[in-house]
Enzyme design. Structure first.
Site, PDB file in Angstrom:
ATOM      1  N   ASP A 151      -0.780  23.112  43.744  1.00 45.29           N
ATOM      2  CA  ASP A 151      -0.898  23.311  42.310  1.00 45.29           C
ATOM      3  C   ASP A 151       0.433  23.919  41.874  1.00 45.29           C
ATOM      4  O   ASP A 151       0.691  25.115  42.068  1.00 45.29           O
ATOM      5  CB  ASP A 151      -2.075  24.240  41.973  1.00 45.29           C
ATOM      6  CG  ASP A 151      -2.241  24.405  40.461  1.00 45.29           C
ATOM      7  OD1 ASP A 151      -1.244  24.211  39.738  1.00 45.29           O
ATOM      8  OD2 ASP A 151      -3.351  24.726  40.014  1.00 45.29           O
ATOM      9  N   ARG A 203     -10.837  37.590  32.768  1.00 42.94           N
ATOM     10  CA  ARG A 203     -10.717  36.907  34.063  1.00 42.94           C
ATOM     11  C   ARG A 203     -11.539  37.702  35.074  1.00 42.94           C
ATOM     12  O   ARG A 203     -11.018  38.458  35.881  1.00 42.94           O
ATOM     13  CB  ARG A 203      -9.258  36.816  34.525  1.00 42.94           C
ATOM     14  CG  ARG A 203      -8.372  35.933  33.704  1.00 42.94           C
ATOM     15  CD  ARG A 203      -8.486  34.453  33.967  1.00 42.94           C
ATOM     16  NE  ARG A 203      -9.572  33.767  33.316  1.00 42.94           N
ATOM     17  CZ  ARG A 203      -9.653  32.437  33.220  1.00 42.94           C
ATOM     18  NH1 ARG A 203      -8.690  31.676  33.711  1.00 42.94           N
ATOM     19  NH2 ARG A 203     -10.681  31.860  32.652  1.00 42.94           N
ATOM     20  N   PHE A 250      -9.128  28.251  41.156  1.00 48.78           N
ATOM     21  CA  PHE A 250      -8.837  28.236  39.731  1.00 48.78           C
ATOM     22  C   PHE A 250      -9.998  27.512  39.067  1.00 48.78           C
ATOM     23  O   PHE A 250     -10.569  26.579  39.634  1.00 48.78           O
ATOM     24  CB  PHE A 250      -7.492  27.596  39.379  1.00 48.78           C
ATOM     25  CG  PHE A 250      -7.211  27.761  37.911  1.00 48.78           C
ATOM     26  CD1 PHE A 250      -6.906  29.006  37.401  1.00 48.78           C
ATOM     27  CD2 PHE A 250      -7.347  26.700  37.036  1.00 48.78           C
ATOM     28  CE1 PHE A 250      -6.744  29.201  36.030  1.00 48.78           C
ATOM     29  CE2 PHE A 250      -7.185  26.883  35.667  1.00 48.78           C
ATOM     30  CZ  PHE A 250      -6.872  28.135  35.169  1.00 48.78           C
ATOM     31  N   THR A 251     -10.365  27.940  37.866  1.00 46.87           N
ATOM     32  CA  THR A 251     -11.598  27.482  37.214  1.00 46.87           C
ATOM     33  C   THR A 251     -11.725  25.957  37.158  1.00 46.87           C
ATOM     34  O   THR A 251     -12.699  25.390  37.663  1.00 46.87           O
ATOM     35  CB  THR A 251     -11.673  28.065  35.791  1.00 46.87           C
ATOM     36  OG1 THR A 251     -10.451  27.740  35.117  1.00 46.87           O
ATOM     37  CG2 THR A 251     -11.837  29.575  35.822  1.00 46.87           C
ATOM     38  N   TYR A 300       3.536   0.981  24.370  1.00 43.03           N
ATOM     39  CA  TYR A 300       2.300   1.188  25.135  1.00 43.03           C
ATOM     40  C   TYR A 300       2.594   1.168  26.625  1.00 43.03           C
ATOM     41  O   TYR A 300       2.027   1.950  27.391  1.00 43.03           O
ATOM     42  CB  TYR A 300       1.270   0.099  24.789  1.00 43.03           C
ATOM     43  CG  TYR A 300      -0.069   0.379  25.440  1.00 43.03           C
ATOM     44  CD1 TYR A 300      -1.016   1.173  24.793  1.00 43.03           C
ATOM     45  CD2 TYR A 300      -0.365  -0.110  26.714  1.00 43.03           C
ATOM     46  CE1 TYR A 300      -2.232   1.468  25.392  1.00 43.03           C
ATOM     47  CE2 TYR A 300      -1.574   0.184  27.320  1.00 43.03           C
ATOM     48  CZ  TYR A 300      -2.502   0.971  26.657  1.00 43.03           C
ATOM     49  OH  TYR A 300      -3.696   1.273  27.255  1.00 43.03           O
ATOM     50  N   LYS A 343       2.845  25.000  31.320  1.00 37.91           N
ATOM     51  CA  LYS A 343       3.287  26.351  31.714  1.00 37.91           C
ATOM     52  C   LYS A 343       4.785  26.324  32.034  1.00 37.91           C
ATOM     53  O   LYS A 343       5.608  26.285  31.139  1.00 37.91           O
ATOM     54  CB  LYS A 343       2.460  26.842  32.907  1.00 37.91           C
ATOM     55  CG  LYS A 343       1.033  27.262  32.553  1.00 37.91           C
ATOM     56  CD  LYS A 343       0.076  26.131  32.387  1.00 37.91           C
ATOM     57  CE  LYS A 343      -1.377  26.554  32.387  1.00 37.91           C
ATOM     58  NZ  LYS A 343      -2.283  25.430  32.106  1.00 37.91           N
ATOM     59  N   PHE A 369     -16.873  30.453  30.258  1.00 40.17           N
ATOM     60  CA  PHE A 369     -16.027  31.455  29.591  1.00 40.17           C
ATOM     61  C   PHE A 369     -15.405  30.937  28.309  1.00 40.17           C
ATOM     62  O   PHE A 369     -15.104  31.693  27.402  1.00 40.17           O
ATOM     63  CB  PHE A 369     -14.914  31.927  30.553  1.00 40.17           C
ATOM     64  CG  PHE A 369     -14.159  30.785  31.155  1.00 40.17           C
ATOM     65  CD1 PHE A 369     -13.068  30.248  30.509  1.00 40.17           C
ATOM     66  CD2 PHE A 369     -14.575  30.211  32.349  1.00 40.17           C
ATOM     67  CE1 PHE A 369     -12.404  29.168  31.039  1.00 40.17           C
ATOM     68  CE2 PHE A 369     -13.905  29.134  32.899  1.00 40.17           C
ATOM     69  CZ  PHE A 369     -12.816  28.609  32.237  1.00 40.17           C
TER      70      PHE A 369
HETATM   71  C1  P61 Z   1      -4.333  29.295  31.677  1.00 39.98           C
HETATM   72  F1  P61 Z   1      -9.087  30.180  30.817  1.00 39.98           F
HETATM   73  N1  P61 Z   1      -4.340  27.366  33.005  1.00 39.98           N
HETATM   74  O1  P61 Z   1      -3.910  29.917  32.668  1.00 39.98           O
HETATM   75  P1  P61 Z   1      -4.607  22.458  32.086  1.00 39.98           P
HETATM   76  N2  P61 Z   1      -3.961  25.113  37.447  1.00 39.98           N
HETATM   77  C2  P61 Z   1      -3.560  26.319  37.054  1.00 39.98           C
HETATM   78  C3  P61 Z   1      -3.686  26.677  35.726  1.00 39.98           C
HETATM   79  O2  P61 Z   1      -3.287  27.880  35.350  1.00 39.98           O
HETATM   80  C4  P61 Z   1      -4.267  25.764  34.796  1.00 39.98           C
HETATM   81  C5  P61 Z   1      -4.670  24.491  35.275  1.00 39.98           C
HETATM   82  C6  P61 Z   1      -4.507  24.200  36.596  1.00 39.98           C
HETATM   83  C7  P61 Z   1      -4.615  27.873  31.829  1.00 39.98           C
HETATM   84  C8  P61 Z   1      -5.364  27.156  30.743  1.00 39.98           C
HETATM   85  C9  P61 Z   1      -6.797  27.448  31.015  1.00 39.98           C
HETATM   86  O3  P61 Z   1     -10.143  28.910  32.860  1.00 39.98           O
HETATM   87  C10 P61 Z   1      -9.143  28.341  32.162  1.00 39.98           C
HETATM   88  O4  P61 Z   1      -3.310  21.857  31.654  1.00 39.98           O
HETATM   89  C11 P61 Z   1      -2.988  27.254  38.037  1.00 39.98           C
HETATM   90  O5  P61 Z   1      -5.030  23.626  31.280  1.00 39.98           O
HETATM   91  O6  P61 Z   1      -5.674  21.418  32.192  1.00 39.98           O
HETATM   92  C12 P61 Z   1      -4.480  26.111  33.446  1.00 39.98           C
HETATM   93  O7  P61 Z   1      -4.306  22.956  33.558  1.00 39.98           O
HETATM   94  C13 P61 Z   1      -5.286  23.488  34.369  1.00 39.98           C
HETATM   95  C14 P61 Z   1      -7.347  28.634  30.624  1.00 39.98           C
HETATM   96  C15 P61 Z   1      -7.467  26.678  31.922  1.00 39.98           C
HETATM   97  C16 P61 Z   1      -8.521  29.055  31.172  1.00 39.98           C
HETATM   98  C17 P61 Z   1      -8.682  27.117  32.474  1.00 39.98           C
HETATM   99  O8  P61 Z   1      -4.490  29.818  30.575  1.00 39.98           O
END
Ligand code: P61
Length: 522
Positions: free
Chosen positions: A279, A446, A188-189, A136, A322, A513
């Site tokens: 980021d 997107r 970013f979303t 833990y 990623k 979305f």
């Molecule tokens: C993706 F449709 N991305 O691209 P988490 N920053 C950035 C990202 O690309 C990102 C996160 C932070 C995704 C997954 C996803 O609207 C969406 O580990 C540059 O997913 O929490 C994530 O990181 C967030 C898809 C996220 C989406 C949000 O597919």
């Protein structure tokens, strides 16, 4: 395991001559008969360009130059894919409310929804999973991760989180207060939502070219310094908790920021005592583009460029799903000790103890190993090269895509493809559904749906970019899968005038979305 190679292809792109002797030259010796030709033109260029002066006399005029890269791995295990009939796909997309996020993965043939958490881990990462210390508190894998982040990215302190948005949540809650503004190189979303939930507002300061799909500008992730200066003048530095800088800007099409531009952003922020939060989700992909496009980076390794980018910032949010080649995980990295202490404390409220933050020990081990693999030159060249390969096919066939091709995905310009639809008929959503219907290939909207509603007016934001993202998981699909994808997109392009728009029939409050439902317009 550090990779000290620079890019032998950079000389093609105006960078210094790599044939001059240098310390990395041993790794760039003439290729043997079985290896790809490191002196051939750049990724995916084989067959597109006339052979250059290095081509050698053994090449006949009919034969394309030897390709410059191939995947630096071989396949040890396979996962079967299900093929579906057009009727099955019709039923599946109707059940999913024409939203590709709501499809069952079983009903998908080639899954290009996202590169997030979908990569194939290496045997080294899987071996690391067996070394999980599931205590833990104080797991050995946390210390390995911390040490790796310090070494690869250079940030002093690490707070583990379950994924990227966990880091965004903690950071936003600590640094943003009601009425603040956060300038950044495109939203970013999840990042923007956490900024808003903390009482702040996001202001876009990316260069104008980023909003033009056809612009060939090589660094569409660059900040427009005049726009940033204006935000500082309008709001004052006290209302700007930090500037949010993404590398390989996702919503712009996976477009890089140059090291030179980031240095200028740093200088401007320093004048006002403003921090920069990075980021870093796709920083290695950004570094690759710097290496091939930015002369000052041509003789630097990917690891050195990654480090140089991070060194210009004060901290980072990271989705390890990623670049870092894992299925789950993330972290917040910081240099400032008081902010770190506050983040560690928030971590125990929302994520888990500050030495696991929502990850199992084995997950942290896989992240640590993946981070090192992410900065290996052969890996990143093949990764970006595969995306380029798909993009170039579509370009050659005259299909409108965001240019230049980005690092993690090819973005179709749905506004140009479905020009008969109004943006409130959701052309990108309709195009993604049509590609699924055509071939069982899953892409992601997107555009207007992703962008959401303006909190002030309540209207759709109608962003300039109305895109469909064909996102390539790392080390998962083959060149034949890319060919099938390109061919399916071309089929849809051929009957584009028959594609109908959509109306939204269910709209969730946050990040709509993911869960919104649609039906075709009559
Ligand atoms: C993706 F449709 N991305 O691209 P988490 N920053 C950035 C990202 O690309 C990102 C996160 C932070 C995704 C997954 C996803 O609207 C969406 O580990 C540059 O997913 O929490 C994530 O990181 C967030 C898809 C996220 C989406 C949000 O597919």
């Amino acid at each position: 395991m550090t990779d000290d190679r620079t890019n032998p292809d950079a000389s093609d792109l105006g960078a210094p001559d790599h044939d001059a002797p240098d310390p990395g030259a041993a790794d760039r010796r003439a290729p043997d008969r079985h290896a790809p030709d490191r002196h051939a033109p750049d990724p995916a260029a084989a067959g597109r360009r006339a052979p250059d002066a290095h081509a050698g006399s053994h090449r006949s005029s009919q034969r394309p130059a030897r390709r410059s890269w191939a995947e630096p791995w071989k396949i040890k295990m396979v996962e079967h894919l299900k093929m579906t009939t057009p009727e099955e796909r019709r039923r599946a997309i109707e059940e999913a409310g024409y939203n590709t996020f709501l499809l069952r993965s079983e009903d998908v043939y080639i899954d290009l929804l996202t590169d997030s958490g979908t990569s194939a881990m290496s045997d080294r990462q899987w071996a690391g999973m067996m070394l999980g210390d599931e205590a833990y508190a104080g797991s050995r894998n946390f210390y390995h991760l911390e040490e790796t982040v310090r070494d690869v990215y250079g940030y002093r302190y690490v707070v583990p989180t379950h994924q990227g948005r966990g880091a965004e949540h903690i950071l936003s809650q600590i640094l943003i207060k009601e009425g603040d503004v956060v300038p950044g190189n495109m939203y970013f979303t999840t990042t923007r939502l956490h900024q808003e939930l903390a009482g702040g507002g996001f202001i876009d300061v990316i260069c104008d070219q980023a909003h033009e799909p056809a612009s060939e500008f090589p660094f569409k992730g660059d900040v427009d310094l005049y726009k940033l200066q204006k935000v500082i003048d309008d709001y004052g530095p006290d209302r700007i908790p930090y500037v949010c800088i993404a590398t390989a800007v996702n919503m712009a099409g996976g477009q890089p920021i140059s090291l030179g531009n980031l240095r200028e952003v740093r200088a401007l922020c320093d004048r006002y005592g403003i921090s920069i939060i990075h980021d870093a989700t796709r920083v290695a992909e950004n570094a690759y583009f710097c290496q091939v496009r930015e002369p000052e980076c041509a003789d630097m390794t990917i690891a050195e460029i990654v480090r140089a980018l991070c060194d210009l910032t004060d901290g980072a949010t990271m989705s390890a799903k990623k670049d870092a080649l894992v299925n789950i995980g993330g972290f917040l990295a910081l240099n400032d000790e008081p902010t770190y202490r506050a983040a560690q404390n928030m971590c125990v409220v929302y994520e888990g103890l500050h030495t696991y933050g929502g990850m199992a020990g084995r997950d942290m081990e896989a992240v640590a190993i993946g981070l090192r693999e992410s900065v290996e030159f052969d890996h990143i060249r093949a990764r970006v090269g595969q995306v380029e390969y798909l993009g170039q096919k579509l370009v050659d066939w005259g299909i409108p895509v965001v240019r230049p091709i980005g690092g993690h995905a090819v973005f179709l310009d749905a506004r140009a493809i479905l020009e008969h639809l109004d943006q409130d008929e959701y052309p990108a959503q309709a195009l993604a559904a049509e590609i699924y219907l055509e071939a069982g290939i899953r892409a992601m909207e997107r555009g207007n749906v992703s962008s959401g509603r303006d909190p002030q007016t309540g209207k759709n934001r109608r962003p300039k970019l109305e895109l469909v993202r064909l996102t390539i998981p790392r080390r998962v699909y083959t060149q034949a899968h890319m060919d099938v994808t390109a061919e399916a997109v071309a089929e849809v392009y051929d009957h584009r005038t028959q594609v109908r728009g959509l109306e939204m029939v269910f709209e969730p409050q946050y990040l709509r979305f993911f869960q919104a439902r649609f039906r075709p317009l009559a």
